[in-house]
Design an enzyme around this catalytic site. Structure first.
Site, PDB file in Angstrom:
ATOM      1  N   PRO A   2      66.327  31.441  60.056  1.00 28.54           N
ATOM      2  CA  PRO A   2      67.000  32.405  60.904  1.00 28.54           C
ATOM      3  C   PRO A   2      68.343  32.406  61.543  1.00 28.54           C
ATOM      4  O   PRO A   2      68.675  31.329  62.135  1.00 28.54           O
ATOM      5  CB  PRO A   2      65.990  32.719  61.848  1.00 28.54           C
ATOM      6  CG  PRO A   2      64.995  31.443  61.939  1.00 28.54           C
ATOM      7  CD  PRO A   2      65.176  30.528  60.631  1.00 28.54           C
ATOM      8  N   GLU A   3      69.016  32.826  60.876  1.00 27.96           N
ATOM      9  CA  GLU A   3      70.609  33.154  61.454  1.00 27.96           C
ATOM     10  C   GLU A   3      70.738  34.449  62.136  1.00 27.96           C
ATOM     11  O   GLU A   3      69.737  35.246  62.039  1.00 27.96           O
ATOM     12  CB  GLU A   3      71.604  32.887  60.286  1.00 27.96           C
ATOM     13  CG  GLU A   3      71.429  31.358  59.761  1.00 27.96           C
ATOM     14  CD  GLU A   3      72.468  31.043  58.359  1.00 27.96           C
ATOM     15  OE1 GLU A   3      73.389  31.663  58.633  1.00 27.96           O
ATOM     16  OE2 GLU A   3      71.850  30.451  57.612  1.00 27.96           O
TER      17      GLU A   3
END
Length: 276
Positions: A2-3
């Site tokens: 997750p960015e």
DNA sequence: TTTCTTGTTTTCAG
DNA sequence: ACTGAAAACAAGAA
């Protein structure tokens, strides 16, 4: 992993699923996920209403009544999803928030790297990790001029500079490699060696790329899903990440993978040339 | 058993 | 005091 686009997609899902619900009980199965006193965390959250869910960089911010905020970072593989309270717990479920509707918000994390912490909303900005965070790339605070000024002061390679969250918040390894390919910048180029037109392009590409990735619901490389358990679609739009040995989509040169600041770094040796 | 993965925090040298 | 580089750390999959 997750960015920004993935965290934003999770945030939007959670807002639909749990906003305005009340936490009736919290069960911590794996205590290390909680930063600070675990009893305190459980006690203070019980009976709170989830007023809103915000995001800053890659941090999720659950705002509760009573001036409390839960700061949650998914790190590599953290996930939130909803289950009926009577459903058996799945593997790798570490924290369970029971809600006032027979449902539960569950935090699941195969790697157990994610962290959550309850703080006073008023003290949010003092939190280590949030203090040094650069501007939000999808807000008007991310100005080309400021970006250029900050880059000019940095004598380190652009790739790790993009990852360190101070120039701009929310980029991780995947999008850092992608925006550098899109901008035709060699990942080891020193920040203060970048030309004005390169900085301009990079600034634009960061915004474009993250916007497109949010629109696609993020990138699913291994296991990422949003709060509805949907995969992202942006992995089909990647140009260099995970494409070592494959031809560059612009020039056909074989994509290389090197290690920069201990991170896997993908680039096209033809499009992203070393500067002398 | 070894290697690989990433984001953040900590440590250390200059 | 600050910067940058590197190590530490989290833990499981292959």
């Amino acid at each position: 992993m997750p960015e920004l686009p993935e965290v934003e997609t999770v945030r939007r899902g959670l807002e639909k699923l749990v906003k305005n619900k009340v936490i009736t009980n919290v069960k911590v199965i794996y205590p290390k996920i909680i930063v600070g006193d675990q009893q305190d965390f459980v006690q203070k959250l019980s009976g709170r209403k989830i007023k809103s869910i915000k995001r800053r960089g890659k941090f999720l911010l659950f705002n509760f009544n009573g001036g409390l905020t839960m700061v949650s970072h998914l790190r590599m593989e953290g996930k939130y999803f909803i289950r009926q309270a009577d459903q058996p717990l799945e593997k790798h479920t570490h924290v369970v928030f029971s809600l006032n509707d027979e449902k539960q918000l569950r935090y699941n994390d195969v790697r157990k790297f994610g962290r959550m912490q309850l703080v006073l909303t008023a003290n949010l900005k003092q939190l280590p990790g949030l203090t040094k965070l650069g501007p939000e790339p999808l807000s008007t605070n991310f100005k080309q001029k400021d970006f250029a000024l900050a880059l000019a002061k940095k004598n380190k390679a652009i790739k790790p500079a993009l990852l360190d969250q101070t120039l701009v918040a929310g980029l991780g390894n995947i999008y850092a490699d992608e925006v550098l390919w899109l901008s035709r910048i060699y990942p080891l180029t020193k920040c203060n060696q970048l030309e004005t037109n390169e900085i301009k392009l990079l600034h634009t590409k960061i915004i474009q790329e993250l916007t497109a990735a949010v629109k696609a619901g993020g990138t699913t490389i291994r296991t990422y899903t949003d709060a509805f358990e949907n995969s992202g679609k942006f992995q089909f739009e990647l140009h260099v990440y995970g494409r070592e040995g494959q031809p560059c989509q612009r020039c056909g040169t074989i994509i290389k993978k090197i290690r920069v600041a201990q991170r896997g770094t993908h680039f096209c040796p033809q499009c992203q040339q070393v500067k002398l």
